[in-house]
Design a protein around this motif. Structure first.
Motif, short mmCIF file in Angstrom:
data_model
loop_
_atom_site.label_atom_id
_atom_site.label_comp_id
_atom_site.label_asym_id
_atom_site.label_seq_id
_atom_site.Cartn_x
_atom_site.Cartn_y
_atom_site.Cartn_z
N VAL A 143 3.34 3.69 -0.67
CA VAL A 143 4.71 4.02 -0.29
C VAL A 143 4.86 5.53 -0.32
CG1 VAL A 143 5.79 1.87 -1.07
CG2 VAL A 143 5.53 3.77 -2.67
N MET A 144 5.74 6.05 0.56
CA MET A 144 6.06 7.47 0.54
C MET A 144 7.54 7.62 0.24
SD MET A 144 5.79 10.45 3.48
CE MET A 144 7.18 9.81 4.42
N PHE A 145 7.85 8.41 -0.79
CA PHE A 145 9.24 8.72 -1.10
C PHE A 145 9.68 9.85 -0.17
CE2 PHE A 145 8.18 6.18 -4.66
CZ PHE A 145 9.38 5.69 -5.16
N LYS A 146 10.65 9.54 0.69
CA LYS A 146 10.93 10.41 1.83
C LYS A 146 11.48 11.77 1.42
CE LYS A 146 12.01 8.99 5.75
NZ LYS A 146 12.77 8.55 6.94
N GLY A 147 12.34 11.82 0.40
CA GLY A 147 12.92 13.10 0.03
C GLY A 147 11.90 14.07 -0.49
N ALA A 148 11.08 13.62 -1.45
CA ALA A 148 10.10 14.49 -2.09
C ALA A 148 8.76 14.49 -1.39
CB ALA A 148 9.91 14.06 -3.55
N GLY A 149 8.49 13.48 -0.56
CA GLY A 149 7.21 13.39 0.12
C GLY A 149 6.09 12.84 -0.75
N HIS A 150 6.42 12.35 -1.94
CA HIS A 150 5.38 11.80 -2.82
C HIS A 150 4.84 10.50 -2.25
CE1 HIS A 150 7.69 13.94 -6.30
NE2 HIS A 150 6.94 14.78 -5.62
N VAL A 151 3.53 10.32 -2.33
CA VAL A 151 2.87 9.09 -1.86
C VAL A 151 2.15 8.46 -3.04
CG1 VAL A 151 1.18 8.10 -0.28
CG2 VAL A 151 2.60 10.03 0.46
N TYR A 152 2.38 7.15 -3.24
CA TYR A 152 1.77 6.44 -4.35
C TYR A 152 1.14 5.14 -3.86
CZ TYR A 152 5.04 9.40 -7.00
OH TYR A 152 5.76 10.45 -7.50
N PRO A 153 0.04 4.72 -4.47
CA PRO A 153 -0.50 3.39 -4.16
C PRO A 153 0.53 2.32 -4.52
CG PRO A 153 -2.08 4.70 -5.42
CD PRO A 153 -0.78 5.44 -5.46
N ALA A 154 0.57 1.26 -3.71
CA ALA A 154 1.51 0.17 -3.96
C ALA A 154 0.91 -1.14 -3.47
CB ALA A 154 2.85 0.42 -3.26
N ALA A 155 1.18 -2.21 -4.20
CA ALA A 155 0.64 -3.53 -3.83
C ALA A 155 1.52 -4.59 -4.46
CB ALA A 155 -0.81 -3.68 -4.31
N PHE A 156 1.34 -5.83 -3.99
CA PHE A 156 2.09 -6.95 -4.54
C PHE A 156 1.23 -7.71 -5.54
CE2 PHE A 156 4.25 -6.03 -0.57
CZ PHE A 156 5.58 -6.07 -0.95
N SER A 157 1.82 -7.99 -6.70
CA SER A 157 1.09 -8.73 -7.72
C SER A 157 1.14 -10.23 -7.39
CB SER A 157 1.72 -8.49 -9.09
OG SER A 157 2.99 -9.12 -9.18
N PRO A 158 0.23 -11.01 -7.96
CA PRO A 158 0.23 -12.45 -7.70
C PRO A 158 1.53 -13.14 -8.11
CG PRO A 158 -1.86 -11.78 -8.67
CD PRO A 158 -0.95 -10.60 -8.77
N ASP A 159 2.23 -12.57 -9.09
CA ASP A 159 3.47 -13.22 -9.53
C ASP A 159 4.71 -12.59 -8.92
OD1 ASP A 159 3.04 -10.90 -10.92
OD2 ASP A 159 3.67 -11.67 -12.87
N GLY A 160 4.55 -11.90 -7.79
CA GLY A 160 5.71 -11.52 -6.99
C GLY A 160 6.40 -10.23 -7.36
N TRP A 161 5.67 -9.25 -7.85
CA TRP A 161 6.23 -7.92 -8.11
C TRP A 161 5.61 -6.92 -7.14
CZ3 TRP A 161 9.87 -6.68 -11.92
CH2 TRP A 161 10.18 -7.70 -12.83
N TRP A 162 6.42 -5.98 -6.70
CA TRP A 162 5.96 -4.87 -5.85
C TRP A 162 5.63 -3.72 -6.80
CZ3 TRP A 162 9.58 -2.02 -1.85
CH2 TRP A 162 8.80 -1.24 -0.99
N VAL A 163 4.35 -3.48 -7.02
CA VAL A 163 3.89 -2.56 -8.06
C VAL A 163 3.53 -1.22 -7.44
CG1 VAL A 163 2.25 -2.23 -9.94
CG2 VAL A 163 2.97 -4.55 -9.32
N MET A 164 4.13 -0.16 -7.98
CA MET A 164 3.84 1.20 -7.53
C MET A 164 3.16 1.96 -8.66
SD MET A 164 7.40 2.03 -5.51
CE MET A 164 7.98 0.88 -4.24
N ASP A 165 2.00 2.55 -8.37
CA ASP A 165 1.27 3.34 -9.35
C ASP A 165 1.75 4.79 -9.28
OD1 ASP A 165 -0.46 1.37 -10.49
OD2 ASP A 165 -1.59 1.37 -8.62
N LEU A 166 2.73 5.11 -10.11
CA LEU A 166 3.27 6.45 -10.15
C LEU A 166 2.37 7.35 -11.00
CD1 LEU A 166 7.06 5.60 -10.65
CD2 LEU A 166 5.74 5.68 -8.53
#
Length: 385
Positions: free
Chosen positions: A191-214
């Motif tokens: 995902v990219m945070f549009k204001g700051a331009g930060h990009v982080y890995p992101a994926a969906f966990s098996p139990d239904g969470w959208w996980v972002m590695d900040l």
């Protein structure tokens, strides 16, 4: 009396993973606040009367009893949150809130949550003083409840989508506060945070969470509700460690749309109802007049009365709508900004709202940026002067 500072330094006994959630656990979420951010609890009801509780300030494990009318959870260790306070004559101190028990009382249309524990002074002249809070007779806070197994799917979160709501900001440890929300662009595996331009890995966990590695930690979110009436969504946001939620809050999300915006000053001169007041007995409005001033209006549906407070100035800064008011008999300016996100029909506008104060050139954030909606209730006509 000691004054608690707005700038918080916090400690939490149970922040890092305490207890795993077994497969047999029934996970329930209890929440309030739509559309504005609100308190939430994530509770894993486990076999043999064991449980894991996640609140807005921490997580812990415990055991519970059930007498048929309510379940009483006893936490071990307590969930703690600590606020640094102004030093007194004896030196530095902190005020520690210890949540020792949580009562969960399911009613037909809602759940009542009661916290029981104590506030403890550590350091300073009041070192060791305690003040209890909560009791078994308290009505508590009324919340909605939902099984985590009943969450809507998130299959629409695909590359190219833009969504307002996630956060990569620090999460201040204050009750009912949330990390500042922003708009993200979904990429493949990131995902990219549009204001700051930060990009982080992101994926969906098996139990239904959208996980972002900040940077240095993980933040997750999961969808609770899609609201067809407003076009917005309600999500549970969490800080994660060791594969488990450690803090949770309920926040609004909204997908972006190309028609977002207020147009011209003439088009924006409307009576805007605050989304959080829709359906309440005290609806709250921003009346923005075309001449560049306005009023904050709170109505009482119970008494038929209303109160008004002036908005000294408002206008448009490109697509954003801003307003400013000065506190009486002071040099403090209160600044509010609505950043357009999307529109739903002709009347509902989703925004990211920023609210700050300014005094002597110093800006203080009063509320972290939040996703909220406004309802256009008609043309704003100024009262006769």
């Amino acid at each position: 009396m000691k004054r608690i500072r707005i700038v918080v330094a916090a400690g939490m006994v149970s922040l890092l993973g305490v207890g795993a959630s077994p497969v047999a656990a029934k996970s329930m979420v209890y929440f309030n606040g739509f559309p504005a951010p609100g308190a939430a609890y994530l509770v894993d009801w486990q076999p043999k009367s064991r449980t894991r509780v996640v609140s807005g300030v921490g997580a812990s494990v415990g055991v519970y009893t059930d007498d048929g009318s309510q379940r009483v959870i006893t936490l071990n260790p307590p969930i703690e949150s600590a606020w640094v306070v102004e030093p007194d004559a004896c030196g530095a101190a902190e005020l520690v809130r210890q949540i020792k028990q949580v009562i969960v009382r399911d009613l037909p249309a809602e759940t009542q949550i009661v916290e029981i524990g104590q506030d403890v002074w550590r350091g300073g002249c009041s070192d060791g003083d305690t003040t209890p809070f909560g009791s078994f007779d308290d009505v508590g806070t009324s919340m909605q409840r939902m099984s985590m197994g009943a969450r809507p799917p998130m299959t629409d979160i695909v590359p190219g989508l833009e969504m307002a709501g996630p956060s990569d900001e620090d999460w201040p440890l204050m009750i009912d506060f949330w990390p500042a929300q922003a708009t993200v662009s979904v990429q493949s595996g990131a995902v990219m945070f549009k204001g700051a331009g930060h990009v982080y890995p992101a994926a969906f966990s098996p139990d239904g969470w959208w996980v972002m590695d900040l940077a240095g930690h993980q933040r997750t979110q999961t969808r609770l509700r899609v609201d067809a009436k407003t076009g917005g969504e309600f999500w549970l946001m969490a800080d994660w460690a060791n594969g488990l939620a450690q803090r949770v809050t309920a926040v609004s999300f909204a997908k972006t749309s190309l028609d977002a915006g207020f147009g011209t000053v003439a088009k924006a001169a409307r009576m805007w109802q605050y989304g959080g007041s829709v359906g309440t007995s005290s609806p709250f409005f921003h009346y923005l007049y075309k001449s560049g001033w306005g009023e904050r209006v709170t109505k009482s549906l119970d008494t038929g009365g209303e109160t008004r407070a002036p908005i000294d100035a408002w206008g448009l800064d490109e697509a954003d709508l801003w307003e400013q008011r000065k506190l009486s008999n002071s040099s403090i300016l209160l600044n509010r900004r609505w950043v357009p996100v999307s529109r739903h029909g002709n009347k509902i506008h989703w925004v990211i709202e920023h609210y700050e104060s300014m005094q002597d050139g110093v800006t203080t954030v009063l509320l972290p940026a939040r996703v909220n909606y406004l309802v256009d209730t008609g043309k704003a006509v100024p009262p006769a002067r």
